[in-house]
Design an enzyme around this catalytic site. Structure first.
Site, mmCIF file in Angstrom:
data_model
loop_
_atom_site.group_PDB
_atom_site.id
_atom_site.type_symbol
_atom_site.label_atom_id
_atom_site.label_comp_id
_atom_site.label_asym_id
_atom_site.label_seq_id
_atom_site.Cartn_x
_atom_site.Cartn_y
_atom_site.Cartn_z
ATOM 1 C CG PHE A 136 -2.004 1.003 1.166
ATOM 2 C CD1 PHE A 136 -3.089 0.810 0.334
ATOM 3 C CD2 PHE A 136 -1.948 2.162 1.931
ATOM 4 C CE1 PHE A 136 -4.110 1.750 0.259
ATOM 5 C CE2 PHE A 136 -2.962 3.111 1.862
ATOM 6 C CZ PHE A 136 -4.040 2.902 1.022
ATOM 7 C CG ASP A 217 -0.405 -2.483 6.721
ATOM 8 O OD1 ASP A 217 -1.470 -2.783 7.291
ATOM 9 O OD2 ASP A 217 -0.303 -1.540 5.916
ATOM 10 C CE1 TYR A 242 -9.763 2.201 6.827
ATOM 11 C CE2 TYR A 242 -8.819 3.329 8.725
ATOM 12 C CZ TYR A 242 -8.720 2.916 7.406
ATOM 13 O OH TYR A 242 -7.598 3.211 6.678
ATOM 14 N NE ARG A 392 -9.957 -3.314 -2.643
ATOM 15 C CZ ARG A 392 -9.382 -2.722 -1.604
ATOM 16 N NH1 ARG A 392 -8.238 -3.183 -1.137
ATOM 17 N NH2 ARG A 392 -9.941 -1.692 -1.006
#
Length: 432
Positions: A136, A217, A242, A392
């Site tokens: 990312f 991560d 989240y 996705r």
């Protein structure tokens, strides 16, 4: 593809989905979430839905602010001063660690900066950081920042392990990059585009054997699959809450530090990393908290911690093993449907097929992905797009049914048959 009885998919699949839903041990949790009306939500790997317990927790925290004002730091059901530590006792179960090794704090990238500032201590012999070409972007930006702070350039000190297929990375290629000049390895547990899970135990063991620090991560794995960070000998990890943990947009994040590193002073010290007993002595000599609590920096965002209190109630009831089991069932069902009924329209599967190498979302590849995603939303399927060609889809075990998955594929076929995606520009919005 021709319709039969008003549907593109065979009626027998409806019976299959119905039977799977009837046998679903987690189906009762669906009613705890606010599901978008007339839509199938498959974007929980980007933002999880609001649950009723999370909503109640936020309202309760607002009540404590109204009732106690400044005394809310020490009074009420969840006193704010110890709220991060209280949550950490629960979060420890989801990463496989003792409570002293986990803390709810900061944001994902701020926590990464904290961990890099603490653990990346380059020498003339060991100065390189290993990551991958599929990481990312925010993680790479943070690494580049710390290289610059140490007077190093990314072209010399950042080793990006390349993907052999543009979607996945082999563990053996990462291990080969762990050379004698490497100081630290930073990797995702699950790649954000393809959903590939990297074997954290295997890579942690390889790093330890070579005297290299390794961190992960966990943004795309926490809340959807089990972790055993402590027994796997991972040095540190960080994550958001989240996505699968449904704690709300911008919710407070978390980090883990192995107990062998608890003697380290935080690279970025702040007063909430102090020992709670002396924090309000207001001395200029920093007395760090025991364990991972010392890696906190500033005052916790109490109202952004609150939803996690409610969300974790659901996770405690459901259990991570049941969540992982259903997740694999859902993604397998979706992949099978896609291979059979979507491949004629040019879709390809980007996920590893082996269950043990797969995270919680399905990666569909199509050259018209951006326009297809827009058209899917128009027919009530909420996906997620990642450039340049990835759709996705995340069927989340706590609120997605097998019937949802089947209906989503039916609607995608509708989009492709009608070519309704052609009405949209081949350009993403500001927020993809």
């Amino acid at each position: 593809m021709e319709k039969q009885d008003g549907c593109y998919l065979p009626k027998t699949l409806q019976q299959t989905a119905f039977k799977l839903d009837q046998a679903d041990l987690l189906s009762e949790f669906r009613q705890q979430f606010y599901l978008p009306e007339e839509s199938i939500y498959l974007d929980g790997n980007s933002l999880g839905l609001l649950s009723k317990p999370a909503e109640r927790a936020v309202l309760s925290m607002l009540d404590s602010w109204r009732q106690y004002a400044i005394d809310g730091w020490s009074q009420g059901r969840h006193p704010w001063f110890q709220l991060s530590e209280e949550l950490s006792r629960e979060l420890a179960n989801w990463v496989g660690a003792d409570k002293e090794n986990v803390i709810a704090t900061g944001s994902t990238t701020v926590n990464l900066h904290q961990l890099l500032a603490t653990f990346y201590q380059p020498t003339s012999q060991r100065y390189k950081i290993v990551a991958t070409s599929l990481d990312f972007p925010s993680d790479i930006y943070a690494i580049q920042s710390h290289l610059r702070l140490h007077g190093l350039e990314a072209k010399d000190a950042l080793v990006l392990v390349q993907s052999h297929d543009g979607l996945t990375v082999r563990e053996e290629d990462i291990t080969l990059a762990m050379t004698d000049d490497v100081s630290l390895v930073l990797l995702p547990s699950v790649f954000y585009r393809s959903g590939q899970y990297l074997s954290m135990p295997q890579l942690a063991q390889a790093a330890r054997q070579r005297g290299i620090l390794i961190g992960f991560d966990l943004c795309h794995s926490i809340g959807i699959m089990p972790h055993e960070l402590q027994s796997w000998d991972v040095d540190f990890a960080f994550w958001c809450h989240y996505k699968y943990l449904n704690a709300g947009p911008g919710s407070v994040a978390g980090l883990y530090v192995h107990p062998r590193h608890h003697h380290r002073l935080p690279g970025l010290a702040g007063w909430f990393g102090s020992d709670k007993e002396v924090q309000f002595d207001m001395l200029h000599d920093f007395t760090p908290a025991e364990g991972a609590g010392r890696f906190q920096i500033g005052t916790p965002h109490v109202l952004s911690l609150a939803p996690l209190l409610g969300s974790l109630e659901i996770f405690q009831q459901a259990g991570i093993q049941a969540i992982r089991s259903k997740s694999l069932q859902l993604t397998e069902f979706l992949i099978d449907l896609a291979e059979t009924y979507l491949s004629p329209y040019g879709f390809q599967i980007g996920n590893p097929r082996e269950p043990e190498r797969r995270g919680g979302h399905v990666c569909l590849i199509h050259p018209e992905a951006i326009r297809i995603c827009k058209a899917m939303k128009q027919v009530g399927v909420i996906p997620d797009y990642r450039a340049p060609d990835v759709v996705r889809l995340a069927p989340v075990p706590l609120y997605t049914s097998f019937t949802d998955v089947l209906e989503a594929v039916e609607r995608i076929i509708q989009v492709m048959e009608n070519k309704s995606y052609e009405a949209f520009e081949k350009q993403r919005e500001v927020i993809a």
